[in-house]
Design an enzyme around this catalytic site. Structure first.
Site, short mmCIF file in Angstrom:
data_model
loop_
_atom_site.label_atom_id
_atom_site.label_comp_id
_atom_site.label_asym_id
_atom_site.label_seq_id
_atom_site.Cartn_x
_atom_site.Cartn_y
_atom_site.Cartn_z
N GLY A 27 0.83 -1.21 0.00
CA GLY A 27 0.00 0.00 0.00
C GLY A 27 0.86 1.25 0.00
O GLY A 27 0.55 2.23 0.69
N ALA A 28 1.91 1.24 -0.80
CA ALA A 28 2.86 2.37 -0.78
C ALA A 28 2.54 3.40 -1.85
O ALA A 28 3.34 4.30 -2.09
CB ALA A 28 4.29 1.85 -0.95
N ASN A 29 1.37 3.28 -2.48
CA ASN A 29 1.03 4.26 -3.52
C ASN A 29 0.44 5.54 -2.94
O ASN A 29 0.24 6.52 -3.66
CB ASN A 29 0.07 3.65 -4.55
N GLY A 31 -0.53 7.81 1.15
CA GLY A 31 -0.56 7.87 2.61
C GLY A 31 0.75 7.52 3.30
O GLY A 31 1.84 7.88 2.85
N ILE A 32 0.61 6.80 4.40
CA ILE A 32 1.75 6.46 5.26
C ILE A 32 2.75 5.58 4.50
O ILE A 32 3.97 5.75 4.62
CB ILE A 32 1.24 5.73 6.53
N GLY A 33 2.22 4.65 3.70
CA GLY A 33 3.09 3.73 2.96
C GLY A 33 3.98 4.46 1.97
O GLY A 33 5.16 4.13 1.83
N SER A 156 -3.03 -0.41 14.84
CA SER A 156 -3.68 0.84 15.23
C SER A 156 -4.06 0.81 16.70
O SER A 156 -4.30 -0.25 17.28
CB SER A 156 -4.95 1.04 14.41
N TYR A 181 -12.90 -3.28 11.52
CA TYR A 181 -11.56 -2.68 11.39
C TYR A 181 -10.76 -2.92 12.68
O TYR A 181 -9.60 -3.35 12.63
CB TYR A 181 -11.69 -1.18 11.11
N1 LIG Z 1 -4.58 7.16 8.93
C1 LIG Z 1 -4.69 6.86 10.23
O1 LIG Z 1 -5.12 7.70 11.06
C2 LIG Z 1 -4.29 5.51 10.71
C3 LIG Z 1 -3.83 4.53 9.87
N2 LIG Z 1 -3.51 3.29 10.38
C4 LIG Z 1 -3.03 2.22 9.49
O2 LIG Z 1 -2.03 2.72 8.64
C5 LIG Z 1 -1.99 1.93 7.44
C6 LIG Z 1 -1.86 2.84 6.24
O3 LIG Z 1 -3.04 3.59 6.13
P1 LIG Z 1 -3.12 5.08 5.56
O4 LIG Z 1 -1.91 5.44 4.83
O5 LIG Z 1 -3.59 5.94 6.65
O6 LIG Z 1 -4.37 4.89 4.57
P2 LIG Z 1 -4.53 5.08 2.98
O7 LIG Z 1 -5.94 4.74 2.70
O8 LIG Z 1 -4.02 6.40 2.59
O9 LIG Z 1 -3.57 3.96 2.39
C7 LIG Z 1 -3.94 2.61 2.44
C8 LIG Z 1 -3.18 1.83 1.39
O10 LIG Z 1 -3.62 0.48 1.44
C9 LIG Z 1 -3.91 0.08 0.11
N3 LIG Z 1 -4.85 -1.02 0.03
C10 LIG Z 1 -6.13 -1.06 0.42
N4 LIG Z 1 -6.69 -2.23 0.07
C11 LIG Z 1 -5.73 -2.95 -0.56
C12 LIG Z 1 -5.70 -4.22 -1.20
N5 LIG Z 1 -6.78 -5.00 -1.27
N6 LIG Z 1 -4.54 -4.63 -1.74
C13 LIG Z 1 -3.45 -3.85 -1.73
N7 LIG Z 1 -3.42 -2.63 -1.17
C14 LIG Z 1 -4.57 -2.18 -0.60
C15 LIG Z 1 -4.46 1.33 -0.56
O11 LIG Z 1 -4.43 1.19 -1.98
P3 LIG Z 1 -5.40 2.08 -2.93
O12 LIG Z 1 -4.82 3.45 -2.96
O13 LIG Z 1 -5.35 1.36 -4.23
O14 LIG Z 1 -6.75 2.04 -2.30
C16 LIG Z 1 -3.46 2.34 -0.04
O15 LIG Z 1 -2.27 2.27 -0.77
C17 LIG Z 1 -3.25 1.08 7.45
O16 LIG Z 1 -2.90 -0.24 7.81
C18 LIG Z 1 -4.10 1.70 8.54
O17 LIG Z 1 -4.93 0.76 9.16
C19 LIG Z 1 -3.59 3.03 11.71
C20 LIG Z 1 -4.02 3.98 12.57
C21 LIG Z 1 -4.43 5.29 12.16
C1 LIG Z 2 -11.66 13.26 19.23
C2 LIG Z 2 -10.55 14.01 18.51
C3 LIG Z 2 -9.92 13.47 17.41
C4 LIG Z 2 -10.35 12.15 16.93
C5 LIG Z 2 -9.59 11.06 16.93
C6 LIG Z 2 -10.01 9.83 16.34
C7 LIG Z 2 -11.44 9.61 16.04
C8 LIG Z 2 -9.08 8.93 16.03
C9 LIG Z 2 -9.31 7.73 15.31
C10 LIG Z 2 -8.25 7.02 14.92
C11 LIG Z 2 -8.37 5.91 14.02
C12 LIG Z 2 -9.61 5.57 13.34
C13 LIG Z 2 -7.30 5.21 13.78
C14 LIG Z 2 -7.21 4.26 12.72
O1 LIG Z 2 -6.69 3.20 12.87
C15 LIG Z 2 -8.85 14.22 16.65
C16 LIG Z 2 -9.19 14.16 15.17
C17 LIG Z 2 -7.48 13.62 16.86
C18 LIG Z 2 -8.76 15.69 17.07
C19 LIG Z 2 -8.87 15.88 18.54
C20 LIG Z 2 -10.19 15.35 19.06
#
Ligand SMILES: NC(=O)C1=CN([C@@H]2O[C@H](COP(=O)(O)OP(=O)(O)OC[C@H]3O[C@@H](n4cnc5c(N)ncnc54)[C@H](OP(=O)(O)O)[C@@H]3O)[C@@H](O)[C@H]2O)C=CC1
Ligand SMILES: CC1=C(/C=C/C(C)=C/C=C/C(C)=C/C=O)C(C)(C)CCC1
Length: 297
Positions: A27-29, A31-33, A156, A181
């Site tokens: 998933g490096a295309n 976000g975090i990846g 997470s 999730y």
């Molecule tokens: N963002 C946040 O606040 C948090 C994120 N995380 C975790 O961080 C990780 C990265 O997430 P984040 O960068 O935020 O999210 P994004 O949605 O930005 O990135 C997710 C990546 O996963 C890929 N992906 C989804 N489904 C598949 C699949 N079937 N096969 C291959 N690749 C797939 C997406 O591809 P495509 O672009 O094609 O959809 C994309 O590249 C996740 O595991 C998430 O659970 C954990 C806690 C908080």
């Molecule tokens: C209440 C609140 C927030 C909400 C946090 C939430 C809802 C976090 C969810 C995290 C998830 C879904 C992680 C994915 O794995 C913010 C936006 C930090 C701003 C400050 C107040």
């Protein structure tokens, strides 16, 4: 600014360089990846962008190549919602690469409506846990041969709300997109711990991470979360900040003794009671093998 600082702390300060090292980031295309892959490329590694949309991946690879000057950024198709695609990716990778030093199981889906993977697994557990479980299994010998090597599983904080219900692993009896999730993120931690236990002495270490609350496309399936993320976008982490804990676990020297631990903001973090349950971790391992047709040992 204080709230922002509090929510965005944790910086990977390792100066380790990676010439000659090989890394795979799922998933490096985006976000975090994407930010994780960029930093690994910046440090000289050959980085595989493993993603389901090769076109998106190619654009990102070009961007990373231009920014880092590292041409060794390669894109390969990997759809974690299809075990055939996972096997094809692994087969191709094993044929072309002698080593694998860093595997970052980063890809993830959150709160998608009830749906199934090509193999009939519920989407969250199928992509976030089972897909990465199979991928890691297929690449494990290569990781062992390349030791010291590392596996980083992006979990997470949401795992705290997760439970492994073995009688309802596929959400067929009851389903909540949010909880599905959380369950899958708990599975990431249990998998990491069991993997670390099994890999003791092999030179391969495993870590799970919470990246923080990060402004990414993860919230795409929920209008409410999209709105929240938009509203609080100033306070939450950028993807670059969100990549820090994955990078910390992949790069920090001497971290091997903490194999199996969970990290957040580049520190060991507390996990829920079920996430520390060895019996559940062992059973989840066996059930995952069974579902994926992997021989149990
Ligand atoms: N963002 C946040 O606040 C948090 C994120 N995380 C975790 O961080 C990780 C990265 O997430 P984040 O960068 O935020 O999210 P994004 O949605 O930005 O990135 C997710 C990546 O996963 C890929 N992906 C989804 N489904 C598949 C699949 N079937 N096969 C291959 N690749 C797939 C997406 O591809 P495509 O672009 O094609 O959809 C994309 O590249 C996740 O595991 C998430 O659970 C954990 C806690 C908080
Ligand atoms: C209440 C609140 C927030 C909400 C946090 C939430 C809802 C976090 C969810 C995290 C998830 C879904 C992680 C994915 O794995 C913010 C936006 C930090 C701003 C400050 C107040």
């Amino acid at each position: 600014p204080q709230i922002r600082k509090m929510l965005s702390s944790g910086v990977c300060t390792s100066t380790v360089q990676l010439p000659g090292k090989v890394a795979v980031v799922t998933g490096a295309n985006t976000g975090i990846g994407k930010e994780t892959a960029k930093e690994l490329a910046q440090r000289g590694a050959r980085v595989y962008i493993a993603c389901r949309d090769v076109q998106k991946g190619e654009l990102v690879a070009r961007e990373i190549q231009t920014m880092t000057g590292n041409q060794q950024v390669l894109v390969r198709k990997l759809d974690l919602a299809d075990t055939k695609s996972i096997r094809a990716f692994a087969e191709g990778f094993l044929a072309e690469e002698k080593h694998l030093h860093i595997l970052i199981n980063n890809a993830g889906v959150m709160m998608c409506p009830y749906s199934k993977t090509a193999d009939g697994f519920e989407m969250h557990i199928g992509v976030n846990h089972l897909g990465h479980f199979l991928l890691t299994h297929l690449l494990l010998e290569k990781l062992k041969e390349s030791a010291p090597s590392r596996v980083v599983n992006v979990s997470s904080l949401a795992h705290h709300l997760g439970r492994i219900h073995f009688h309802n692993l596929q959400g067929e009896k009851f389903y909540s997109a949010g909880l599905a999730y959380c369950h899958s993120k708990l599975a990431n931690i249990l998998f990491t711990q069991e993997l670390a236990r099994r890999l003791k002495g092999s030179g391969v270490s495993a870590y799970s991470v919470h990246p923080g609350t990060v402004n990414s496309e993860l919230v795409r399936h929920s209008s409410f979360m999209k709105w929240m993320w938009w509203l609080f976008s100033f306070f939450i982490k950028t993807p670059q900040q969100g990549a820090q804990t994955s990078l910390y676990c992949a790069l920090t020297e001497g971290l091997e003794i903490l194999s199996g631990n969970h990290f957040s903001d580049c520190h060991v973090a507390w996990v829920s009671a079920q996430a520390r349950n060895e019996t559940v971790a062992r059973r989840l391992w066996d059930v995952s093998c069974d579902l994926l047709g992997i021989p149990m040992d």
